[in-house]
Design a protein around this motif. Structure first.
Motif, PDB file in Angstrom:
ATOM      1  N   LEU A  13       0.833  -1.201   0.000  1.00  0.00           N
ATOM      2  CA  LEU A  13       0.000   0.000   0.000  1.00  0.00           C
ATOM      3  C   LEU A  13       0.872   1.256   0.000  1.00  0.00           C
ATOM      4  CD1 LEU A  13      -2.888   1.112   0.089  1.00  0.00           C
ATOM      5  CD2 LEU A  13      -2.762   0.975   2.570  1.00  0.00           C
ATOM      6  N   LYS A  17       0.967   3.891  -3.137  1.00  0.00           N
ATOM      7  CA  LYS A  17       0.573   5.292  -2.931  1.00  0.00           C
ATOM      8  C   LYS A  17       1.706   6.253  -3.255  1.00  0.00           C
ATOM      9  CE  LYS A  17      -3.383   4.769  -0.041  1.00  0.00           C
ATOM     10  NZ  LYS A  17      -4.355   5.673   0.497  1.00  0.00           N
ATOM     11  N   ARG A  29      -6.388   6.790  -5.165  1.00  0.00           N
ATOM     12  CA  ARG A  29      -7.529   5.952  -4.758  1.00  0.00           C
ATOM     13  C   ARG A  29      -7.100   4.480  -4.758  1.00  0.00           C
ATOM     14  NH1 ARG A  29      -9.859   9.959  -7.988  1.00  0.00           N
ATOM     15  NH2 ARG A  29      -9.793   8.598  -9.801  1.00  0.00           N
ATOM     16  N   TYR A  31      -7.448   1.260  -2.121  1.00  0.00           N
ATOM     17  CA  TYR A  31      -8.228   0.929  -0.933  1.00  0.00           C
ATOM     18  C   TYR A  31      -8.106  -0.543  -0.546  1.00  0.00           C
ATOM     19  CZ  TYR A  31     -10.706   5.103  -2.645  1.00  0.00           C
ATOM     20  OH  TYR A  31     -11.034   6.350  -3.106  1.00  0.00           O
ATOM     21  N   ASP A  32      -8.309  -0.794   0.737  1.00  0.00           N
ATOM     22  CA  ASP A  32      -8.575  -2.149   1.217  1.00  0.00           C
ATOM     23  C   ASP A  32     -10.070  -2.398   0.975  1.00  0.00           C
ATOM     24  OD1 ASP A  32      -9.003  -4.495   2.612  1.00  0.00           O
ATOM     25  OD2 ASP A  32      -7.899  -3.869   4.374  1.00  0.00           O
ATOM     26  N   GLN A  33     -10.892  -1.468   1.427  1.00  0.00           N
ATOM     27  CA  GLN A  33     -12.342  -1.495   1.183  1.00  0.00           C
ATOM     28  C   GLN A  33     -12.732  -0.128   0.624  1.00  0.00           C
ATOM     29  OE1 GLN A  33     -14.661  -4.020   1.673  1.00  0.00           O
ATOM     30  NE2 GLN A  33     -16.096  -2.635   0.706  1.00  0.00           N
ATOM     31  N   PRO A  34     -13.201  -0.048  -0.619  1.00  0.00           N
ATOM     32  CA  PRO A  34     -13.529   1.261  -1.188  1.00  0.00           C
ATOM     33  C   PRO A  34     -14.734   1.900  -0.491  1.00  0.00           C
ATOM     34  CG  PRO A  34     -14.117  -0.498  -2.714  1.00  0.00           C
ATOM     35  CD  PRO A  34     -13.432  -1.142  -1.551  1.00  0.00           C
ATOM     36  N   PRO A  35     -14.757   3.232  -0.446  1.00  0.00           N
ATOM     37  CA  PRO A  35     -15.884   3.929   0.167  1.00  0.00           C
ATOM     38  C   PRO A  35     -17.116   3.857  -0.723  1.00  0.00           C
ATOM     39  CG  PRO A  35     -14.412   5.503  -0.859  1.00  0.00           C
ATOM     40  CD  PRO A  35     -13.761   4.151  -0.995  1.00  0.00           C
ATOM     41  N   VAL A  38     -18.020   5.211  -4.591  1.00  0.00           N
ATOM     42  CA  VAL A  38     -16.616   5.235  -4.965  1.00  0.00           C
ATOM     43  C   VAL A  38     -16.437   6.022  -6.262  1.00  0.00           C
ATOM     44  CG1 VAL A  38     -16.680   3.094  -6.322  1.00  0.00           C
ATOM     45  CG2 VAL A  38     -14.558   3.780  -5.174  1.00  0.00           C
ATOM     46  N   TYR A  42      -9.930   3.155  -9.646  1.00  0.00           N
ATOM     47  CA  TYR A  42      -9.291   2.917  -8.363  1.00  0.00           C
ATOM     48  C   TYR A  42      -8.704   1.505  -8.334  1.00  0.00           C
ATOM     49  CZ  TYR A  42     -13.620   0.468  -6.998  1.00  0.00           C
ATOM     50  OH  TYR A  42     -14.693  -0.384  -6.929  1.00  0.00           O
ATOM     51  N   THR A  44      -7.942  -1.857  -5.567  1.00  0.00           N
ATOM     52  CA  THR A  44      -8.207  -2.447  -4.260  1.00  0.00           C
ATOM     53  C   THR A  44      -7.197  -3.554  -3.971  1.00  0.00           C
ATOM     54  OG1 THR A  44      -9.860  -3.965  -5.191  1.00  0.00           O
ATOM     55  CG2 THR A  44     -10.685  -1.945  -4.190  1.00  0.00           C
TER      56      THR A  44
END
Length: 136
Positions: A13, A17, A29, A31-35, A38, A42, A44
């Protein structure tokens, strides 16, 4: 002591980034878990599996890692560029782990396809890492 796959997730990660090429494609963007909702595109962090392969005086094994790239752009070019950037960042990367030792991390394969919604292009990026655990 953390598991090798958890330590690898953190190191990957951080590397992803910090990668300028990937950042230009997904604007951080990752993510481990996207918001919800979204914003596309992105990346994951996906599934991980540790397979123990101890030897005399060495405790270690392989960590099979999966990452996913997602795009809503027309066609596959954007998601393929994102997958390529992930591979360029992680293949043979010298990632430092807090308590385990990474021997190597290697790209195995990418699969690119259209999701069932008919709108989302999806790349599955598979890597394998060889790790040693300290013997206590």
């Amino acid at each position: 002591m953390a598991s090798a796959d958890l330590e690898l997730q953190g190191a990957m990660l951080a590397a992803l980034k910090a990668d300028a090429t990937l950042s230009s494609l997904v604007a951080g963007r990752i993510y481990d878990q996207p918001p919800e909702p979204v914003t596309y595109p992105y990346v994951t962090i996906g599934e991980a599996q540790f397979v123990r392969d101890d030897a005399t005086c060495i405790s270690g094994g392989q960590v099979f890692l999966t990452l996913h790239a997602w795009s809503r752009a027309v066609g596959f070019p954007e998601v393929k560029r994102i997958a390529d950037a992930v591979v360029e960042c992680l293949h043979l990367a010298a990632l430092a782990l807090p308590t385990n030792r990474l021997i190597s991390i290697n790209h195995r394969q990418n699969r690119v396809f259209r999701d069932d919604d008919g709108l989302t292009s999806h790349a599955v990026i598979e890597l394998v890492a060889y790790v040693e655990k300290p013997i206590s």
